[in-house]
Write an enzyme that holds these catalytic residues in place. Structure first.
Site, mmCIF file in Angstrom:
data_model
loop_
_atom_site.group_PDB
_atom_site.id
_atom_site.type_symbol
_atom_site.label_atom_id
_atom_site.label_comp_id
_atom_site.label_asym_id
_atom_site.label_seq_id
_atom_site.Cartn_x
_atom_site.Cartn_y
_atom_site.Cartn_z
ATOM 1 N N ASP A 1 -21.631 1.828 28.619
ATOM 2 C CA ASP A 1 -21.141 2.072 29.850
ATOM 3 C C ASP A 1 -21.867 3.338 30.546
ATOM 4 O O ASP A 1 -22.073 4.184 29.821
ATOM 5 C CB ASP A 1 -19.547 2.459 29.792
ATOM 6 C CG ASP A 1 -19.079 2.256 31.062
ATOM 7 O OD1 ASP A 1 -19.612 1.823 32.317
ATOM 8 O OD2 ASP A 1 -17.861 2.614 31.366
ATOM 9 N N ASN B 1 -18.687 -9.318 35.143
ATOM 10 C CA ASN B 1 -19.614 -8.835 35.586
ATOM 11 C C ASN B 1 -20.453 -9.703 36.647
ATOM 12 O O ASN B 1 -21.157 -9.231 37.797
ATOM 13 C CB ASN B 1 -20.967 -8.444 34.563
ATOM 14 C CG ASN B 1 -20.808 -7.210 33.968
ATOM 15 O OD1 ASN B 1 -21.132 -7.012 32.647
ATOM 16 N ND2 ASN B 1 -19.844 -6.442 34.426
HETATM 17 C C1 FPP Z 1 -22.856 -0.565 32.267
HETATM 18 O O1 FPP Z 1 -23.118 0.367 32.981
HETATM 19 C C2 FPP Z 1 -23.404 -1.374 31.690
HETATM 20 C C3 FPP Z 1 -23.763 -2.814 32.122
HETATM 21 C C4 FPP Z 1 -22.755 -3.591 32.725
HETATM 22 C C5 FPP Z 1 -24.909 -3.516 31.491
HETATM 23 C C6 FPP Z 1 -25.444 -3.306 30.010
HETATM 24 C C7 FPP Z 1 -26.767 -3.676 30.071
HETATM 25 C C8 FPP Z 1 -27.777 -3.146 29.603
HETATM 26 C C9 FPP Z 1 -27.363 -1.771 28.900
HETATM 27 C C10 FPP Z 1 -29.052 -3.552 29.874
HETATM 28 C C11 FPP Z 1 -30.006 -3.959 28.855
HETATM 29 C C12 FPP Z 1 -29.445 -4.780 27.801
HETATM 30 C C13 FPP Z 1 -30.175 -5.668 27.254
HETATM 31 C C14 FPP Z 1 -29.412 -6.575 25.799
HETATM 32 C C15 FPP Z 1 -31.446 -6.175 27.436
HETATM 33 P P1 FPP Z 1 -22.596 0.315 34.601
HETATM 34 O O2 FPP Z 1 -23.445 -0.424 35.327
HETATM 35 O O3 FPP Z 1 -21.076 -0.266 34.500
HETATM 36 O O4 FPP Z 1 -22.406 1.626 34.943
HETATM 37 P P2 FPP Z 1 -21.274 2.716 35.718
HETATM 38 O O5 FPP Z 1 -20.008 2.460 35.030
HETATM 39 O O6 FPP Z 1 -21.745 4.150 35.449
HETATM 40 O O7 FPP Z 1 -21.488 2.253 36.998
#
Ligand code: FPP
Length: 226
Positions: free
Chosen positions: A15, A63
């Site tokens: 996250d 998501n």
């Molecule tokens: C959370 O950050 C992250 C995600 C929803 C996606 C996780 C994906 C990756 C790390 C990309 C790569 C993965 C692979 C397997 C290639 P957020 O967007 O919720 O952050 P925030 O809460 O700060 O807005």
């Protein structure tokens, strides 16, 4: 194994990509891209630390509620990840496993994922990636399948979870300082240790994973006993 009290199976709620980007006035996409680099570092670190299984929450069933352009960025990141890292995974003997209903993704991604599953199936350590995953959906599905077979018990449920062939979950980490499970591995967390760390996912690396494993090794696990 480097340390006999080290976890065998670590799962991570990755996250903070968005906040990492926002702090720098970068587009969210760049946060996800850097999140992808953290995935690479962490997979490598899991090998160095001798973990049997690393499970990453890459795309939750919730998501889909994000903007179309952000979903498309995440999908492209996934495409590129498979293209760029598959050969390396094969060479490093990492078996890819997917938990979740990945068949809901675009057909080209489903094809790439299935090709990667096939080509890594002889691997000795597991990288489990949660894609279109929701724990409540997983539990409901397992209950349905167990009921079809006869009895619904913790044991028959276990056999029908996506994680049935993985070692028990030892340690669940969430980055970014948020303290919640967000529908991730609810069943499997029954006896897992949990660690909520104040690092945004794109900044995560080997030292954080090592410290988390060391913290795990220090904790005394009782599994309901005394
Ligand atoms: C959370 O950050 C992250 C995600 C929803 C996606 C996780 C994906 C990756 C790390 C990309 C790569 C993965 C692979 C397997 C290639 P957020 O967007 O919720 O952050 P925030 O809460 O700060 O807005």
């Amino acid at each position: 194994m480097l340390n006999s009290n080290f976890p065998r199976h670590v799962a991570i709620i990755m996250d903070g990509n968005g906040r990492w980007a926002k702090k720098r006035a970068f587009p969210r996409a760049l946060g996800h891209k850097q999140g992808g680099e953290a995935v690479r570092r962490t997979v490598q670190a899991a090998e160095t630390l001798g973990l049997e299984c690393l499970t990453l929450y890459a795309f939750s069933s919730e998501n889909w509620k994000r903007d179309e352009s952000e979903i498309s960025d995440l999908m492209n990141l996934m495409r590129r990840f498979i293209e760029a890292d598959l050969q390396d995974m094969i060479e490093r003997k990492v078996r890819l496993k997917i938990i979740g209903d990945y068949k809901a993704f675009a057909p080209d991604i489903v094809d790439r994922l299935e090709d990667a599953l096939e080509r890594t199936k002889g691997g000795e350590r597991t990288l489990a990636v949660a894609l279109n995953y929701g724990a409540q959906q997983e539990i409901a599905r397992a209950a349905r399948l167990a009921a079809e077979e006869g009895e619904v018990t913790p044991e028959t449920m276990d056999r029908h979870l996506y994680t049935s062939d993985l070692p028990p979950l030892d340690l669940l980490i969430r980055t970014s300082g948020e303290v919640r499970l967000s529908n991730f591995l609810l069943w499997q967390s029954a006896y897992a240790e949990m660690l909520f760390i104040d690092v945004l996912w794109p900044d995560f690396g080997e030292d954080h994973l090592r410290e988390a494993c060391e913290e795990f090794a220090r904790r005394e696990r009782r599994f309901g006993g005394r």
